[in-house]
Design a protein around this motif. Structure first.
Motif, PDB file in Angstrom:
ATOM      1  N   ARG A  72       0.977  -1.309   0.276  1.00 15.64           N
ATOM      2  CA  ARG A  72      -0.374  -0.160   0.528  1.00 15.64           C
ATOM      3  C   ARG A  72       0.607   1.231  -0.384  1.00 15.64           C
ATOM      4  N   THR A  82      -5.652   4.231   5.082  1.00 18.42           N
ATOM      5  CA  THR A  82      -6.389   4.651   4.020  1.00 18.42           C
ATOM      6  C   THR A  82      -4.694   5.020   2.433  1.00 18.42           C
ATOM      7  N   VAL A 124      -3.715   3.560  -1.723  1.00 18.85           N
ATOM      8  CA  VAL A 124      -3.895   2.691  -2.939  1.00 18.85           C
ATOM      9  C   VAL A 124      -3.046   1.177  -2.797  1.00 18.85           C
ATOM     10  N   GLN A 178      -8.351   2.230  -4.388  1.00 19.90           N
ATOM     11  CA  GLN A 178      -8.132   2.441  -3.301  1.00 19.90           C
ATOM     12  C   GLN A 178      -8.976   2.673  -2.536  1.00 19.90           C
ATOM     13  N   THR A 197     -10.714   3.886   1.244  1.00 15.89           N
ATOM     14  CA  THR A 197     -10.242   5.172   2.705  1.00 15.89           C
ATOM     15  C   THR A 197     -11.104   4.761   3.438  1.00 15.89           C
TER      16      THR A 197
END
Length: 122
Positions: free
Chosen positions: A38, A90, A92, A117, A119
């Motif tokens: 990530r 949070t 990508v 993504q 979030t």
């Protein structure tokens, strides 16, 4: 030669859950280790979880007990079940696979997905 397609990202409230999927397709002889990374804005890409072709798993400390990586070798797919999500999750999320493309390959080749993504809001 090999494409990795992630899905399952989205917007979730803190404490909630998401399940990411990543399917590999194309010319594949065998897949060795698979992983999820990530990258949050302004941060370097970090390794989140790995799983070998024998399903041995490892996790970064911040997700231990909350995330579970798994794979379906018949489907060339890796999953990341994320529970009790926190705002600091949070980012990508990227799928990674180490692949023998052909039986004649002498070395693994590394492939990446395009990212999905995640979030987490409070």
């Amino acid at each position: 030669q090999v494409q990795l397609v992630e899905s399952g990202g989205g917007l979730v409230q803190a404490g909630g859950s998401l399940r990411l999927s990543c399917k590999a397709s194309g010319t594949i002889f065998s897949i060795n280790a698979m992983a999820w990374y990530r990258q949050a804005p302004g941060n370097e890409r970090e390794l989140v979880a790995t799983i070998t072709n024998r399903r041995i798993t490892d996790y970064t400390d911040s997700v231990k007990g909350r995330f579970t990586i798994s794979r379906d070798n018949a489907k060339n797919t890796v999953y990341l079940q994320m529970n009790n999500l926190k705002p600091e999750d949070t980012a990508v999320y990227y799928c990674n696979a180490n692949v023998f493309v052909r039986i004649t390959d002498r070395a693994l080749r590394q492939f990446w997905g395009q990212g999905t993504q995640v979030t987490v809001f409070t």
